[in-house]
Every structure is written in C-alpha cells, then in structure tokens.
Scaffold this active site. Sequence first.
Site, short mmCIF file in Angstrom:
data_model
loop_
_atom_site.label_atom_id
_atom_site.label_comp_id
_atom_site.label_asym_id
_atom_site.label_seq_id
_atom_site.Cartn_x
_atom_site.Cartn_y
_atom_site.Cartn_z
CE1 TYR A 84 10.57 32.64 1.31
CE2 TYR A 84 11.18 30.16 1.25
CZ TYR A 84 10.96 31.26 0.95
OH TYR A 84 10.30 31.51 -1.12
CE LYS A 93 -0.13 -0.49 4.90
NZ LYS A 93 -0.93 -0.72 6.28
NE ARG A 149 -6.78 0.86 10.66
CZ ARG A 149 -5.50 0.12 10.23
NH1 ARG A 149 -4.51 1.50 10.22
NH2 ARG A 149 -5.56 -0.46 9.81
C1 PLP Z 1 -0.28 -1.27 7.12
C2 PLP Z 1 -0.81 -2.85 7.61
C3 PLP Z 1 -0.27 -4.30 7.72
C4 PLP Z 1 1.56 -3.99 8.09
O1 PLP Z 1 2.29 -3.46 8.71
P1 PLP Z 1 3.39 -3.34 9.26
O2 PLP Z 1 3.44 -2.78 10.86
O3 PLP Z 1 4.18 -2.57 8.40
O4 PLP Z 1 4.22 -4.60 8.51
C5 PLP Z 1 -0.99 -5.28 8.40
N1 PLP Z 1 -1.69 -5.22 8.22
C6 PLP Z 1 -2.33 -3.97 7.80
C7 PLP Z 1 -4.20 -4.58 7.81
C8 PLP Z 1 -2.03 -2.61 7.97
O5 PLP Z 1 -2.92 -2.22 6.92
#
Ligand code: PLP
Length: 819
Positions: free
Chosen positions: A714, A489, A586
């Site tokens: 700046y 992602k 979440r």
């Molecule tokens: C991003 C994500 C992960 C990966 O987490 P890391 O700590 O980067 O290994 C695993 N599961 C879900 C649902 C995520 O959104």
Amino acid sequence: MSESSYTIQQIAERLNAESFEVKHDTLINTLLIDSRSVVSPGTSLFFAIEAHRDGHEFIGDAYNTGVRSFVISNASYRDVFPDANFLLVPDVLLALQQLAADHRGKFDLDVVAITGSNGKTVVKEWLYQLLAADFNIVRSPKSFNSQIGVPLSVWQLSADHTLGIFEAGISKSDEMEQLATIIQPTIGILTNIGEAHAEGFSSAGKKLLEKLKLFTGVKLFVYSPDYTGGIALKDLPGERRFSWSTTVKADLEILFVEPIKGRSYIRARYKSEEIECLIPFSDRASVENGIICWATLLALDYTPQEADLRLEKLTSVNMRLTLKNGINQCSVIDDSYSADISSLAIALDFLRLQNQHVLRTLILSDLYETGKNDKDLYAEIASLLKQKQVNRLIGIGPHISESAGIFELESTFYESTQAFLENFPAMHFNNETILVKGARRFEFERISKLLTQKIHDTVMEIDLNALANNLKFYQSKLKPGVKVMAMVKAFSYGSGSFEIANLLQYHKADYLAVAYADEGISLRKAGITLPIMVMSPEPSAFEAIVKHKLEPELYNMDILKAFVDFLPDTQFSYPVHLKIDTGMHRLGFEEPDLPDLLPVLRLEEKIKVVSAFSHLAASEDARHDEFTTYQLDRFLAIVKQVRAELGYDFIRHISNTSAITRHPEAQLDMVRIGIGLYGFDSGLKSNAGLHTVGVLKTTITQIKTIGPLETVGYGRRGVLPEGGTIATVKIGYADGYRRSFGNGVGRMLVSGKPAPTIGSIAMDMCMLDITGIEAKTGDEVIVFNDQLTIGDLADQIGTIPYEILTNISQRVKRVYFYE
Ligand SMILES: *Cc1c(COP(=O)(O)O)cnc(C)c1O
C-alpha cells in the site's frame, strides 16, 4: 510384575534412618517426590525434598492419597500422622540418591551414560530406537537427568533389563560425581558441548572436566575431539575410546554431509574404508546427534551396513504434548511421540490437570513395553487410568482390545486406527478433554486431525513448562511463607485463559487476579477453584462476581458502598481486597480517605478484608528506588492503621514482578507476579533463569522477485533499490503485528536469519525482504521467540513487552506445549 521391591525395614536400615519404627508393614517399589503423581500409594515411598518448595509441606497431600511411607529431615512431621512410616535422615535428596545407587549396584549389565550441553535426550531416545531390537532396555523417562531425575530413572532397573541408557545433566560444579555413583556407567557418550548452562561454572574447560567425571572407569567412551580440545588424550576417560570428528582424524572421520530432500547422506572414513549412511533429518543438530549414534553403533561392533539400515529408520523425538481446541467444544491433547508407561503417566497427569471439561477421555493404542506380558501391562494401565481419573477409554489395537475385560471404566475398542476412523462419524465427542496417545505405527495424527480445529497459519505456541519454570524461579526468590498471586489479566498477558490457570493451580499459586469479572467467570466455568481477585469490579457485574465466588478489589468509597449495598443482609464476611494508592495515582484509597473508610470497614459485617495492597510505579528502575521505598513505607503506615482499626489480620502485598528480586524487603505476605511468568523481567540484569513462554510463528504464502523500479504494498512505500526477493507472510495488524513495524522497522526470522519488513503492514499480511535468504512457500517464519524476543520487538517500535504480548489478537490460535 518385574519391579523390585524392598521392605520398609530394609530401606530404613540402608538409609540409617534415626530411631525408626515400623508403623505400617509394607513393600516399597515406587519412589515419589511429587504428591500429585501418586499411582500406587500403598507401595510408594515419598521423599520430602526441599526444592523450590519444601517437600514436607506436601506430606499431608500424599498421605491423603494413601501413601504411608515417608523419608523426611524434619522430625516434627512424625507426630502428625502416627500410623505412617517416617524415615528420618539428615538429607532427603541424598537418601534418594543413596537408595538408587544401591539399587543400581545390584545389577550386572551394561549401562550407557550420556552427557553434554545439548542433544542428550535425543541421543538417548535414538539409541533406544536403534538398540531395542537386541536389548531389553531401561532408560531415563523424558529428560530426567538431574540430581532428582537420575535416581528416579535408575530406580526403574530390574532383573529383566539387559541394557540401561541414562542421561545426566548438571547445572553446578561438583554435581557429576554424585550422578556417576548412581548410574555406575560402563559406556560413556559425550554429546555436543555448547554454551548451555555456562553460568554455574568458572570456565568452559572446567565445565568439561566436571562433565567427564561421569565417565570415570567406563570400558568404552564415545566422543568427538572437536569438543574435548585442550584436554590431553591420556586424561580422557575410558579403557577403550571411539572418536568421531568432522574436522580431524578420528575413528569415524566424517568426510561430507549432503542434504537430500529433508534427509542427510553422510560419508565417512572408518577403519581406512569409506562408509555411508542416510539419516532422515537435515537440520544441523539432528545430523550431529545422528553421527553420535552412528559412532556408538560402530563402537558397539555393529557393521556399517547394519548401522546404516537402522539409522535410516530413526523417527523424530518430539516429547512435547500439545493442547489444542477441538471440535464441539472439546480440548485435545496430542501425544503420539512414544507409547510407554512412563510417558503415558506424564500425559495422564496433564490430562488430569485440565479442569475445563468434566469428562476426560483417553484414546490409546497398544503399548509396547519391553519385558512385560500383556496381562501385567494392561493391568498396570487399568490401575493408572483409575488413579488418574480417566472417565472413558477408547482402545485401538489388537492387544488392548484383547485385554478389554481388565478396564473398569466406560470403554470401547477397535482393532485398528482404520476401524476407528470408519466409525468416527457416528461418535459423539462433545465438551470433553481428549488425550490422544498412540505408538507411532498407529498413525494417531490422523485421529487428532479429525478432532482438532484447523489452525490458521499464524500461531502462538505457549510452552507451559517454561511458564511453570518461571513460577518456580520466582518462588525460589521468595522468603519462606510468602504467597504468590499470579496475574492472569488480559487473557494472561495474551497467553491464554484456563490453559494457564490450570497450570498455575497445579503448581500451587495461592491467588489469581484478573482485570474484569468476565475473565474470572470464564476461569470458574473452566473449573478453576483458586481464589480470584477482580481488579475492576463494575457494579453491573456484582451479581456475577458473587455467584462465581470472585473477590472484588475495592478502591474508593463509591465502589465499596455500592458493593456493600448490593450484598444481601444475610451475607457475612464476603472477601474483598482493599487497594491503597501510594503514589501510582491510578486507583486506590489515599491517606486522607481513611477517616471515612475505617469506620465503615470496622462496622460492616457483610464484608471482610482479606488483603490490602498497593502497586509500585517503577520497581524495575534503579533511578526510582527511593520512590519505591517511599511507596512501601507509606503502604506499611496505612495498613498499620487499617489493621489497628479492623482488629484482624489480612494479607499485605505490594510487589509486582520486578520488585521481587530488586526489592526483597517489599515481598511482605504475598507478591503479584505478572510479566515474569511469561518470561520477561526488566528488573533483572539478564533474563537468565527465566524461560521464553510464547513463540509467535507465521508462514510464507508467496515469494516474488522485485526489480529496482517496482514498489511493494500500500502507498507504494516499499522499494528495493537493487531489486531483490520478497516473501509475503500471513500476519498483519489485525493479528497484533502493529503497523509501526512496517517499512523496515520490524524484522522476522526466515530460515533463522533476520528479514526486515518491506512496505506497509497490511491488515492480514505483510511483506519481508528476504534477498539472500534461502526460503520457500510454506516455510515457517518467526515473529518472536527466544532469539528475537518480545523485548527486541518492543524496542523496535518504542513500546514495552507487555503491549507486544497483549496485542496478539484472539484470532491467532494458541497452541500449548507440555512435556
Ligand atoms: C498487572 C499488575 C501487576 C503485575 O505487574 P507485572 O509488572 O506484570 O509483574 C501487579 N499488580 C497490579 C495491580 C497489576 O495491575
């Protein structure tokens, strides 16, 4: 061809293979350990070595490419392919090593063995450059120096060779003797002894003694007493020894090294006379490697004059391939380091791994392979191109042009690079992957320059080998059978799209996961065939999701119903993933939702749950271990109910990166690896075992001297009370270098030294205080790398490494390296 061949019967006898029967009468000349690198299947012998994955798992793949001979330790595979040769041995790796050792023993020639903590590959490649005029040399490909790499290197030996140069590296105690029996060196070279790979050893002295076992019985040993301190002279190997040193008396006693415009002039005392040489490099490591080669030439009785002449012509050993965006939607792989068959094969593997374009084009110069005539050489290349599925060849040089008739694919030939360049405007490169591979003298960098887009001077370099290594690191921590979902992602945590996915697919990740449908779609368009989970599947994207065979995560009844309603009535068992909330709060179904959810899942035939998963809130943190266990327990309780209701199995997963090592009980059927792939894991005590994947670099555009009363940037926030020197660099907050790094909070490395920011960070640039640091306009500046890590940057501004990585904006070009 000059290769040696053995009958399968001979090999079986040598290995004492259990109850061996010849099923397929064949001559073997190639040893294989990777089913993906098959070139001549009929004459290959596949070794099912247990490394990160069990090699037996890939027997089927190798068989499908036509391989019919296998060395195995698990007899059950014999029955699956009754027409193939199976050599059953207790230890497959040992069998590979025995075979190579035996092969080595058949030849009487000088063999140079090189070991040390650093510099092995460079010294090996340079000795090859220095000695190629006098010998027909066989050498380790790339940095093949391991328990597997060494036997494969030595196997290349044939009767035509007059010198072997092999490197050996060890990561654990007791490995070197084995390598020594395979290489059987007559000349030994010890390079730099540093701190690399110290973990596997109890002390530095022990490590050195272990390394020296490589040289037992050599005629000549080249070394520096600077690195053998503590070991008595009589305990050093070698009938004859040749020493070099920058600090004490030695056969080659370095008096001084003076840098001159990127080169180094070196003076030394040798046989009580002063001698000199010029090495076309100025960095410390290259100078030292150059001195080691100098010492070796002298030890081999080359005159100081001859040695100097040769050293002056050394060229840099850059074994990394780079992958860049090219003109007209092309991808360009640049590899003009060496032009021999083994490096061509590696480059072609990397070309084949690219799925983003259908067409694969190779631009190849004449190759110089000692010991082969043109006819054999180009016939071998032609079969390699066929095997590696190259679609088009552009051959440059008189030799390859003369062999034009041998190639079966679409091809064009040019006598010289110049002739190609003159015709370039009329050529139509479009939407293809182009591998540019040429011997140095063909100056193919002129071609890659035309083919690639200009890169703005801030780049993020991505080391694909490091990424593959990190994947293997976690695979080695998994219980047998646990699958891997790689999280790609957010542009693979800022590291890239198909470039990363191609590699993960090649290295057999089981699943990919993206946040949004678009990310999945671009992967599909780039030819990625792995299953892909989409974590935020918006209803507006359902059509595209189905069209591109993406698999949505369903996290509440609304999205589930919307997706089911969207699917046509003719749809059956569309794969979906069920998200369970066990405490992150979440997304996800909670226990009270089950009475609504379960009947729908049971009755709805349009979808099929392929996995159920939850996400841990604090798997990296020991203070929350109890909560992590609680999350796991809840998850297991919920999936048990789901499983009972559905009546079929699905994959269960809850671990992210940090949970893999900290909570092995939570690995379940699959793990989801994110940040760990990119080289960071806050759950590990140290990042040892992980490799840095991304290096962010920028350049100095201007240098100024500032007086005590002047201000910088700046808001006039930057001041140097004593005055000083500042450098303006080409990175600002629009590139992802946050404004909060300003006013001395952030540091970058200039000439290897930390330089704090001064004044505010601007949109496209910022200033560094480089007072006391030697630097000039155009110099490279490191924003982060393995010295100054994303963890350090995160600490500086009070955030986490994830944010540092994903902030790097898309306008910062990514360049990929692979070796
Ligand atoms: C991003 C994500 C992960 C990966 O987490 P890391 O700590 O980067 O290994 C695993 N599961 C879900 C649902 C995520 O959104």
